[in-house]
Design a protein around this motif. Structure first.
Motif, PDB file in Angstrom:
ATOM      1  N   TYR A 165       4.537   9.783  -9.786  1.00 27.12           N
ATOM      2  CA  TYR A 165       3.762  10.227 -11.029  1.00 27.12           C
ATOM      3  C   TYR A 165       3.441  11.613 -11.197  1.00 27.12           C
ATOM      4  O   TYR A 165       3.648  12.244 -12.023  1.00 27.12           O
ATOM      5  CB  TYR A 165       2.716   9.091 -11.100  1.00 27.12           C
ATOM      6  CG  TYR A 165       1.799   9.495 -12.320  1.00 27.12           C
ATOM      7  CD1 TYR A 165       2.035   9.215 -13.710  1.00 27.12           C
ATOM      8  CD2 TYR A 165       0.630  10.504 -12.310  1.00 27.12           C
ATOM      9  CE1 TYR A 165       1.425   9.638 -14.934  1.00 27.12           C
ATOM     10  CE2 TYR A 165      -0.319  10.738 -13.602  1.00 27.12           C
ATOM     11  CZ  TYR A 165       0.236  10.210 -14.448  1.00 27.12           C
ATOM     12  OH  TYR A 165      -0.567  10.557 -15.868  1.00 27.12           O
ATOM     13  N   GLN A 166       2.993  12.053  -9.999  1.00 27.25           N
ATOM     14  CA  GLN A 166       2.680  13.515  -9.973  1.00 27.25           C
ATOM     15  C   GLN A 166       3.917  14.481 -10.097  1.00 27.25           C
ATOM     16  O   GLN A 166       3.789  15.444 -10.732  1.00 27.25           O
ATOM     17  CB  GLN A 166       1.943  13.891  -8.456  1.00 27.25           C
ATOM     18  CG  GLN A 166       0.777  12.988  -8.509  1.00 27.25           C
ATOM     19  CD  GLN A 166      -0.340  13.554  -9.411  1.00 27.25           C
ATOM     20  OE1 GLN A 166      -0.340  14.710  -9.864  1.00 27.25           O
ATOM     21  NE2 GLN A 166      -1.115  12.457  -9.905  1.00 27.25           N
ATOM     22  N   ILE A 167       4.916  14.066  -9.701  1.00 31.84           N
ATOM     23  CA  ILE A 167       6.181  14.813  -9.965  1.00 31.84           C
ATOM     24  C   ILE A 167       6.861  14.538 -11.641  1.00 31.84           C
ATOM     25  O   ILE A 167       7.142  15.514 -12.054  1.00 31.84           O
ATOM     26  CB  ILE A 167       7.337  14.164  -9.101  1.00 31.84           C
ATOM     27  CG1 ILE A 167       6.987  14.420  -7.581  1.00 31.84           C
ATOM     28  CG2 ILE A 167       8.602  14.559  -9.558  1.00 31.84           C
ATOM     29  CD1 ILE A 167       8.044  13.977  -6.689  1.00 31.84           C
ATOM     30  N   LEU A 168       6.412  13.253 -12.090  1.00 36.33           N
ATOM     31  CA  LEU A 168       6.900  13.235 -13.500  1.00 36.33           C
ATOM     32  C   LEU A 168       6.073  13.774 -14.334  1.00 36.33           C
ATOM     33  O   LEU A 168       6.696  14.175 -15.599  1.00 36.33           O
ATOM     34  CB  LEU A 168       7.351  11.602 -13.629  1.00 36.33           C
ATOM     35  CG  LEU A 168       8.455  11.008 -12.857  1.00 36.33           C
ATOM     36  CD1 LEU A 168       8.287   9.515 -13.098  1.00 36.33           C
ATOM     37  CD2 LEU A 168       9.680  11.668 -13.272  1.00 36.33           C
ATOM     38  N   LEU A 169       4.732  13.904 -13.895  1.00 34.93           N
ATOM     39  CA  LEU A 169       3.931  14.293 -15.157  1.00 34.93           C
ATOM     40  C   LEU A 169       4.129  15.598 -15.743  1.00 34.93           C
ATOM     41  O   LEU A 169       4.055  15.684 -17.200  1.00 34.93           O
ATOM     42  CB  LEU A 169       2.424  14.270 -14.260  1.00 34.93           C
ATOM     43  CG  LEU A 169       1.362  14.606 -15.186  1.00 34.93           C
ATOM     44  CD1 LEU A 169       1.157  13.636 -16.684  1.00 34.93           C
ATOM     45  CD2 LEU A 169      -0.120  14.615 -14.666  1.00 34.93           C
ATOM     46  N   HIS A 224       2.258   7.021  -6.800  1.00 36.15           N
ATOM     47  CA  HIS A 224       1.310   7.966  -7.058  1.00 36.15           C
ATOM     48  C   HIS A 224       2.177   9.484  -6.951  1.00 36.15           C
ATOM     49  O   HIS A 224       1.956  10.203  -7.880  1.00 36.15           O
ATOM     50  CB  HIS A 224       0.163   8.119  -6.227  1.00 36.15           C
ATOM     51  CG  HIS A 224      -1.017   6.848  -6.666  1.00 36.15           C
ATOM     52  ND1 HIS A 224      -1.601   6.903  -8.065  1.00 36.15           N
ATOM     53  CD2 HIS A 224      -1.350   5.965  -5.786  1.00 36.15           C
ATOM     54  CE1 HIS A 224      -2.292   5.940  -7.961  1.00 36.15           C
ATOM     55  NE2 HIS A 224      -2.333   5.010  -6.728  1.00 36.15           N
ATOM     56  N   GLN A 225       2.922   9.315  -5.827  1.00 32.52           N
ATOM     57  CA  GLN A 225       3.761  10.887  -5.685  1.00 32.52           C
ATOM     58  C   GLN A 225       4.515  10.816  -6.588  1.00 32.52           C
ATOM     59  O   GLN A 225       4.714  11.991  -7.317  1.00 32.52           O
ATOM     60  CB  GLN A 225       4.333  10.736  -4.298  1.00 32.52           C
ATOM     61  CG  GLN A 225       3.345  10.825  -3.073  1.00 32.52           C
ATOM     62  CD  GLN A 225       3.920  10.221  -1.831  1.00 32.52           C
ATOM     63  OE1 GLN A 225       5.045  10.318  -1.705  1.00 32.52           O
ATOM     64  NE2 GLN A 225       3.040  10.225  -0.708  1.00 32.52           N
ATOM     65  N   ILE A 262       1.004  -1.254  -0.116  1.00 33.67           N
ATOM     66  CA  ILE A 262      -0.119  -0.063   0.042  1.00 33.67           C
ATOM     67  C   ILE A 262       0.947   1.203   0.067  1.00 33.67           C
ATOM     68  O   ILE A 262       0.636   2.231  -0.668  1.00 33.67           O
ATOM     69  CB  ILE A 262      -1.082   0.010   1.294  1.00 33.67           C
ATOM     70  CG1 ILE A 262      -2.070  -1.115   1.216  1.00 33.67           C
ATOM     71  CG2 ILE A 262      -1.551   1.448   1.244  1.00 33.67           C
ATOM     72  CD1 ILE A 262      -2.901  -1.420   2.241  1.00 33.67           C
ATOM     73  N   ARG A 263       2.060   1.299   0.791  1.00 27.51           N
ATOM     74  CA  ARG A 263       2.879   2.476   0.810  1.00 27.51           C
ATOM     75  C   ARG A 263       3.621   2.556  -0.342  1.00 27.51           C
ATOM     76  O   ARG A 263       3.869   3.797  -0.909  1.00 27.51           O
ATOM     77  CB  ARG A 263       3.842   2.167   2.049  1.00 27.51           C
ATOM     78  CG  ARG A 263       3.288   2.407   3.499  1.00 27.51           C
ATOM     79  CD  ARG A 263       3.885   2.065   4.587  1.00 27.51           C
ATOM     80  NE  ARG A 263       3.376   2.501   5.847  1.00 27.51           N
ATOM     81  CZ  ARG A 263       3.955   2.012   6.945  1.00 27.51           C
ATOM     82  NH1 ARG A 263       4.906   1.434   6.959  1.00 27.51           N
ATOM     83  NH2 ARG A 263       3.178   2.384   8.291  1.00 27.51           N
ATOM     84  N   MET A 264       3.998   1.380  -1.058  1.00 24.76           N
ATOM     85  CA  MET A 264       4.507   1.303  -2.369  1.00 24.76           C
ATOM     86  C   MET A 264       3.892   2.130  -3.580  1.00 24.76           C
ATOM     87  O   MET A 264       4.177   2.936  -4.242  1.00 24.76           O
ATOM     88  CB  MET A 264       4.949   0.081  -2.753  1.00 24.76           C
ATOM     89  CG  MET A 264       6.412  -0.521  -1.990  1.00 24.76           C
ATOM     90  SD  MET A 264       7.721   0.417  -1.736  1.00 24.76           S
ATOM     91  CE  MET A 264       7.468   1.388  -0.514  1.00 24.76           C
TER      92      MET A 264
END
Length: 341
Positions: free
Chosen positions: A206-210, A203-204, A196-198
């Protein structure tokens, strides 16, 4: 159950799959439709038997296989008949977990039953150890029954924890269920929490890379460090290594196919390439001596050669696909200006 009559009725039912939607159903039979989903529609045949009609053969085969894996457990409906596009099975009664939790609490006892369900999935060979709460039915005697299991098998990728079940429970019941699992199976809880933590970290990231855009000019210049064909010595060495690798792999495959002992194959390959490396070293020494003589003759490749002849061969490609430099193109014969006196 009258199989002949059932087949006659099923000829009057048409089920067609839709994109990202429940199937489309045309029912000209006397059978009452109990419900439908993405894969098919369910019709009541008798008081205790229903038939699920699928939109395609693959989904039908898939669900039949999944149900067959669990035939020796009490978790799944019993199969009565199967056709190309249908499965006749027991009607599953009771209340699904989604409806149950709208008015009742998630007790440790129910959490234990859900955990045993997942254990059973694993034991019978399911690939997806997970299920949505609306497809899990609580029976009057407290046991569970599961429907719509086609998606538990024949999968390339699955989540390593019951993500669908946890998500479908909602945040409050998810926390309660995980708390019960922590008490009942602490090692399983720790592993689920890790995944779950992974997922949260993913998600975090992805938000940086997007929104991030690469500096193409900088990357273009930096990537030149990866080029290997500019240095002829390195190019020859790496090309030799590539050919060596391919030759070795193909030779091993061929020899093993012929029943040759693997150790003998590897020994012969090593002996062959040792001899080839010796030849290459000698050839390199001869080339080095020749280059030295050429340098001493001011760039001439042979006695009597003019500078113009040397320039003529200067732009010759060393390997297939090599491009001339920008300077060479601009200074080439087609672009050279001629001055007439």
């Amino acid at each position: 159950m009258d199989s002949k009559q059932l087949n006659k009725w099923l000829k009057e039912i048409k089920v067609q799959n839709q994109v990202n939607a429940d199937v489309e159903v045309v029912n000209n039979s006397p059978l009452i439709m109990l419900g439908k989903g993405r894969q098919g529609a369910v019709f009541q045949v008798s008081e205790d038997v229903c038939v699920k009609v699928f939109g395609n053969e693959e989904d039908c085969e898939r669900e039949h296989y999944a149900l067959s894996l669990g035939k020796d457990t009490n978790l799944f409906p019993k199969i009565h008949a199967k056709g190309q596009l249908y499965i006749a099975m027991d009607i599953v009664r009771g209340v699904d977990i989604r409806e149950y939790l709208q008015s009742q609490p998630l007790t440790e006892s129910l959490s234990a039953k859900l955990l045993v369900m997942l254990i059973t999935f694993k034991a019978i060979g399911y690939e997806r150890i997970d299920h949505h709460k609306r497809q899990i039915y609580l029976q009057p005697d407290g046991s569970l029954k599961v429907i719509d299991v086609a998606r538990t098998v024949w999968r390339d990728r699955v989540y390593p924890y019951p993500r669908k079940l946890l998500t479908s429970l909602g945040e409050e019941n998810k926390a309660i269920f995980l708390g019960h699992v922590q008490e009942l199976a602490p090692e399983v809880y720790a592993e689920w929490l890790h995944y779950i933590r992974m997922e949260e970290i993913s998600h975090q990231i992805y938000q940086i890379l997007l929104p991030e855009k690469p500096d193409k000019d900088s990357l273009k210049n930096l990537s030149k460090q990866l080029l290997t064909t500019e240095d002829e010595g390195k190019y020859v060495a790496q090309l030799q290594g590539l050919v060596h690798k391919v030759f070795k792999e193909e030779w091993v495959k061929t020899m093993l196919a012929r029943g040759t002992d693997p150790e003998d194959v590897m020994k012969k390959i090593d002996e062959y390439w040792d001899s080839r490396e010796t030849e290459i070293v000698r050839e390199g020494e001869r080339i080095g001596d020749r280059d030295q003589d050429r340098d001493q003759n001011k760039g001439k490749r042979f006695v009597g050669e003019s500078r113009r002849d040397v320039d003529k061969h200067h732009n010759r490609k060393r390997f297939e696909g090599e491009k001339y430099s920008e300077r060479d193109r601009k200074g080439g014969p087609k672009n050279r200006k001629h001055h007439h006196s």
